[in-house]
Design a protein around this motif. Structure first.
Motif, short mmCIF file in Angstrom:
data_model
loop_
_atom_site.label_atom_id
_atom_site.label_comp_id
_atom_site.label_asym_id
_atom_site.label_seq_id
_atom_site.Cartn_x
_atom_site.Cartn_y
_atom_site.Cartn_z
N GLY A 1 0.79 -1.08 0.10
CA GLY A 1 -0.13 -0.08 0.06
C GLY A 1 0.69 1.15 0.00
O GLY A 1 0.26 2.37 -0.02
N THR A 2 2.17 0.95 -0.08
CA THR A 2 2.97 2.37 0.13
C THR A 2 3.14 2.85 -1.48
O THR A 2 3.18 2.12 -2.34
CB THR A 2 4.09 1.93 0.65
OG1 THR A 2 5.00 1.10 -0.03
CG2 THR A 2 4.11 1.61 2.17
N ASP A 3 3.67 4.24 -1.43
CA ASP A 3 4.13 4.70 -2.72
C ASP A 3 5.22 3.89 -3.18
O ASP A 3 5.47 3.70 -4.55
CB ASP A 3 4.28 6.16 -2.61
CG ASP A 3 3.17 6.92 -2.36
OD1 ASP A 3 2.17 6.54 -2.70
OD2 ASP A 3 3.45 8.12 -1.85
N GLU A 4 6.26 3.58 -2.36
CA GLU A 4 7.40 2.64 -2.85
C GLU A 4 6.78 1.51 -3.63
O GLU A 4 7.65 0.80 -4.37
CB GLU A 4 8.29 2.38 -1.76
CG GLU A 4 9.55 1.47 -2.16
CD GLU A 4 10.43 2.07 -3.28
OE1 GLU A 4 11.07 1.17 -3.84
OE2 GLU A 4 10.44 3.07 -3.43
N ALA A 5 5.91 0.86 -2.89
CA ALA A 5 5.23 -0.48 -3.64
C ALA A 5 4.67 -0.23 -4.96
O ALA A 5 5.26 -1.05 -5.82
CB ALA A 5 4.23 -1.00 -2.62
#
Length: 127
Positions: free
Chosen positions: A99-103
């Motif tokens: 759910g992260t921007d990095e993901a």
């Protein structure tokens, strides 16, 4: 994003409450961009050692469709307050999405790697 033709995206997660395959499939099918550029297929659940896995296969016709799929997935995740990570596989390149921007960036790198544009393992954040 690179232009791709007919890319298979597999989304795998453990069912938790209303966070089921049917919930995500319905969400994706109601999204206009995803519906126009992808075929969404339910895969029978496999029983793992810790419970049933939910699996959705999505066959996307172009890279823009993959971007739309990612946006729709993030919107579903936020609306359902989904916190458990899912595994997204794009042409045999696997990324754990939490759910992260990095993901999101790892998924984009996986798309690029699947198109042969980037070296490295997108699953570990390398580009």
């Amino acid at each position: 994003m690179p232009d791709l033709t007919e890319t298979r995206v597999t989304i795998t997660f453990r069912a938790e409450g209303d966070l089921t395959m049917n919930s995500l499939m319905g969400w994706l099918r109601r999204d206009g961009q995803v519906a126009r550029s992808a075929e969404i297929i339910a895969v029978p659940a496999a029983n793992g050692s810790m419970g049933a896995l939910e699996v959705i296969d999505v066959v996307v016709s172009n890279a823009t469709g993959i971007a739309g799929l990612l946006v729709a997935y993030r919107a579903w995740r936020q609306a359902k307050r989904q916190t458990a990570p899912v595994t997204i596989v794009i042409n045999n390149v696997s990324v754990v999405h939490d759910g992260t921007d990095e993901a999101d960036r790892r998924v984009v790198r996986a798309v690029e790697a699947a198109a042969g544009r980037v070296s490295g393992d997108p699953g570990d954040g390398a580009a």
